[in-house]
Each structure stands twice: as structure tokens, then as C-alpha cells.
Design an enzyme around this catalytic site. Structure first.
Site, PDB file in Angstrom:
ATOM      1  CD  GLU A 288      -1.294  -1.922   2.732  1.00 19.29           C
ATOM      2  OE1 GLU A 288      -0.006  -2.631   2.672  1.00 19.29           O
ATOM      3  OE2 GLU A 288      -1.874  -2.068   3.680  1.00 19.29           O
TER       4      GLU A 288
ATOM      5  CG  ASP B  99       4.515  -6.289  -2.252  1.00 17.46           C
ATOM      6  OD1 ASP B  99       4.178  -5.836  -0.913  1.00 17.46           O
ATOM      7  OD2 ASP B  99       3.809  -6.973  -2.813  1.00 17.46           O
TER       8      ASP B  99
ATOM      9  CG  ASP C  61       9.902 -15.058  -2.142  1.00 18.38           C
ATOM     10  OD1 ASP C  61      10.829 -15.292  -1.355  1.00 18.38           O
ATOM     11  OD2 ASP C  61       8.744 -15.392  -2.004  1.00 18.38           O
TER      12      ASP C  61
ATOM     13  CG  ASP D 278       2.785  -4.035   6.192  1.00 18.90           C
ATOM     14  OD1 ASP D 278       2.050  -4.489   6.804  1.00 18.90           O
ATOM     15  OD2 ASP D 278       2.459  -2.808   5.431  1.00 18.90           O
TER      16      ASP D 278
END
Length: 461
Positions: free
Chosen positions: A203, A223, A256, A274
Site C-alpha cells: 500500500e 513486495d 520474493d 508488513d
């Protein structure tokens, strides 16, 4: 473009449901009829269209449902019947039926329903569906609901406009200020944290919070799903958007997390994980294991600090928490803490209330050092935290302010704020509250000695 969805039943009359798709938003409109109570039944086809890659044991998780309150429906029929009868005696009463009918129609709407725990669901109005897709990694939705714009992946709310700042400030700032406190005892490291690794954080709000620390010089964010970042930039710019993604201090890598760290020799002052919850068949299970934490410890500097989100941390643990592993589903707050404690000298659990998650949420902060440091982290004075905030926190230029805010945090942001004017949740008072776990939760955690490994993973509900 009109999307074809199965018919909804309005009492004994079948009327269609229209989803009108615009350039960016799918608006939701139910077609009703005067004097007819709405009874809406969830349909498998709409569930399938909105979540094609469901990954959980419970097939009802993350259902975009239309539901009817049977009691209200009955009342609607009775009220309408009484008003029509009364109109035979007094025609003026007919004029008063419309407001009541409209109020009853308003009770029939699309709903967003998310399973929180066995027997517990979070159920709210679904105003619109801004985005829905399935990437190679997970299903991705952005919806507008009771909590404002909300990112949902694989059936679980990741963050919502109403309180994402609570989650992200709680995740980031205790760890980075503790890094500053630890390195302050070493003259060579008084400017830490300078380098931060973020695993996940699609995000972009986690990177936003890290960038607010004026000592940070480099952020590596890895991410696995680029679609989450692109969707967030388009629909959730307040989380960080292009201002964070294109920031010169940020290196964004699609990949990854485990593989990246395994193939790198770079070390960091802080590592922040996160990622989504460790759900069976989910993409992040390996990032909660003893093997992964051992790898992370090798990528941290002398005073390095590690922090991860750790799932549900209910103030009073429910019976379904299955601390002895006897149930079908488990909480992971204790196992994550226990697992980190096998790798680091200290693993300190803490929590924050996140209403859009339906419960208090857990985090675990880990580091190496003298035994007294664990107590010192919890007991940092209000003044120490507040002084660090005033000295180090700055606004990230170009990140728009949320429009959807509670009274306590709604204020105009000019972009020039520093210190406490930048943060909406975390300060010296909140810091001590975060680490003050309830007695029932502490007692429950004492009886849980499970450790998460690749061979013996533990999955959340």
C-alpha cells in the site's frame, strides 16, 4: 457497461440488480418497488465474480453480499399494510407513506462481510467497488465501505481510510525510535536509523512512515505483487502513492522477500515485515518462520531492530484462540513472539486497536542486547518519545491528506508540518499504551509455547 448479476428477490416479485460500471467506480444500486419488502439473498455467482482465487478454509470469507434483515422486512410489510388500510378512512395518510417506504428501501443494500473469527463477522454497508482483480499472487479489491476506502487482498482487510494511520504508525515508529535510542549510546551510530528494509508494504503507507524519519537515507522495499502497488497508487494515493513510490530514497523491488534477503549481503538498521497474515496457502507463510527470522538476523546492523505485524491480539482472548492447537484455526500472536525469541535476545509483543480489522492487532519487536533493554523499551518516558518526534519527524512532500477522518484527527495539512503535527496516532503517551497488554492476554500467552517453522507452520483464521 452493465454487469449481469443474478436476480434478487423482492418479496414474491423478482426484480433485477443493476451494477453500473463507470471509468473508475462500480456503483451499487438495488432496484426496489413501493410497498414491497426487500429480502436479498447472497448468490454464489456474485461471490465468484468478486473473489476468484479464494484461499481460505472458510469459503464465506470476504463475501460481497446483499442481505436482508428479516425483522425489518416484516415490519415493512406490516407498516405498509397498515398505511394502506388507513388510507381508506383518511386519504391524507397516503401522503405519509413515501418517507417510511424510502427508509425501508434504504435498509436493503449491498454489504461487505468479512469473517473475523469462528462465529464472528464484520458486516457493513458497501458503498462502491472501485477495483477488483486477481493477480498471479492473490485477489485484490479496493472498496468504499463504512471505514472509507479499503484495500482487501485474499478476503482480508489490509488497511482502511478510517484508521490505516493507527496500524502503520504503530508498526513503524516504535522500532525506528528504539533503533535511534540504541544507537545513541554509540557515537558512531547516533544518526540511526539510516537504512531500512521493508518486506511487503504494497500500500506504500509503511514506506511513507519510514520516510518521515529525517535520518533515513535508504529504503529497500520488496513486495511480491506489483498489482497491489499499482492499484494502491491509483485508488489510495493518501497511503503514499507516487510521492512515495518515486521517492529518491526508496528502491522498490518486485520479488520474493525471502529470496531477496537470501541473495543479498546488505545490512540494515531496521527490518519491517508488513505482509499478509500467515494463512494456509497464502503467499506470506514462510515469512513467519524460525528459518526466515534467522536469515533476517544476519541482515541487521549492530543495533538493528526487527518488527513484524503479528495478527489478532484480542484484549480478552476468545475460546476459539486454540492456544493448545486443538482447533481448526489458530491465532499467531504468541507463536510469532515465541519464534522470534528463539533467534533474538528480546522479542517484545505489543498491540493497537484497529477498528477496521474488527479487533486489537498485534506486533512483535525484536532485537539483541542486554537484558535491561527489554524493560527500557517499554518504559521509555513520554518526554523521550516526544522529543524524538519533534527532532526527527517531517512531512513527506506530495502525499495527499485523507478526507475521511474522525473528529480527533481531521485537520488541514499544509505539507510543511514537522514533529507531532505530522503524526496522528503515535506519541509518548501512546507508546506506553501499546506495550500495556491486558492481563488476560498476557496470561494466555504464558501458556502458549508454540514455535513456527517451515516443517510446522501455524496458520491464522
Amino acid at each position: 457497461m452493465m454487469l449481469q448479476f443474478p436476480t434478487l428477490l423482492l418479496a414474491s416479485v423478482a426484480l433485477p440488480l443493476n451494477l453500473v460500471e463507470g471509468p473508475d467506480v462500480v456503483s451499487v444500486r438495488a432496484v426496489s418497488a413501493i410497498g414491497v419488502a426487500v429480502a436479498v439473498d447472497a448468490v454464489d455467482a456474485s461471490r465468484s465474480a468478486l473473489s476468484k482465487s479464494h484461499r481460505y478454509k472458510n469459503p464465506t470469507n470476504n463475501v460481497f453480499e446483499t442481505i436482508a434483515n428479516s425483522e425489518n422486512s416484516v415490519k415493512s410489510i406490516r407498516n405498509t399494510s397498515n398505511e394502506v388500510k388507513g388510507s381508506n378512512n383518511n386519504k391524507n395518510k397516503v401522503k405519509n407513506t413515501k418517507p417510511n417506504i424510502e427508509s425501508q428501501r434504504a435498509k436493503a443494500s449491498f454489504r461487505y462481510v468479512e469473517d473475523i473469527a469462528p462465529g464472528l463477522k464484520l458486516d457493513m454497508d458497501l458503498h462502491s467497488i472501485l477495483h477488483t482483480s486477481t493477480s498471479p499472487v492473490q485477489s485484490v479489491q479496493v472498496i468504499d465501505s463504512y471505514f472509507g476506502r479499503t484495500l482487501v487482498t485474499d478476503g482480508k482487510t489490509q488497511s482502511a481510510e478510517h484508521d490505516e494511520f493507527v496500524y502503520h504508525e504503530s508498526l513503524v515508529h516504535p522500532a525506528l525510535f528504539w533503533s535511534a535510542h540504541l544507537s545513541g549510546r554509540d557515537a558512531m551510530g547516533s544518526g540511526a536509523p539510516k537504512s531500512v528494509f521493508i518486506g511487503g508494504g504494497g500500500e506504500l503507507a509503511t514506506a511513507r512512515e519510514v520516510l518521515r524519519h529525517n535520518t533515513v537515507e535508504r529504503i529497500v522495499m520488496v513486495d511480491i505483487d506489483p498489482e497491489v502497488i499499482e492499484v494502491s497508487k491509483k485508488y489510495l494515493p493518501e497511503w503514499g502513492g507516487d510521492a512515495v513510490a518515486d521517492h529518491p530514497k526508496v528502491e522498490y523491488v518486485v520479488g520474493d522477500v525471502l529470496q531477496y534477503l537470501d541473495g543479498s549481503t546488505e545490512t540494515f538498521d531496521a527490518v519491517i515485515i508488513d505482509v499478509s497474515d500467515p494463512i494456509e496457502a497464502g503467499p506470506a507463510v514462510a515469512l513467519y518462520t524460525q528459518e526466515f527470522y534467522s536469515l533476517v538476523s544476519k541482515r541487521m546492523n549492530k543495533h538493528g531492530v526487527f518488527v513484524t505485524q503479528a495478527g489478532s491480539a484480542s484484549f480478552i482472548p476468545f475460546a476459539h484462540s486454540s492456544l493448545e492447537g486443538e482447533g481448526d484455526e489458530d491465532t499467531c500472536f504468541s507463536p510469532i513472539k515465541n519464534t522470534l525469541a528463539t533467534v533474538f535476545d528480546h522479542a517484545i509483543p505489543y498491540s493497537a486497536p484497529v477498528a477496521s480489522f474488527g479487533e486489537d492487532w498485534g506486533f512483535v519487536l525484536a532485537f539483541n542486547g542486554p537484558e535491561a533493554d527489554a524493560r527500557n523499551l517499554v518504559d521509555l518516558s513520554y518526554e523521550t518519545i516526544d522529543d524524538l518526534i519533534e527532532d526527527r519527524i517531517e512531512t513527506v512532500p506530495g502525499v495527499p491528506e485523507h478526507k475521511f477522518r474522525s473528529i480527533g484527527v481531521k485537520r488541514a495539512i499544509t505539507g510543511d508540518e514537522t514533529g507531532s503535527d505530522v503524526l496522528k496516532h503515535y506519541d509518548g503517551v501512546v507508546h506506553r499504551r501499546l506495550f500495556a497488554l491486558s492481563k488476560p492476554l498476557r496470561e494466555a500467552m504464558k501458556s502458549d509455547d508454540r514455535v513456527m517453522t517451515e516443517a510446522n507452520p501455524i496458520f491464522m483464521y
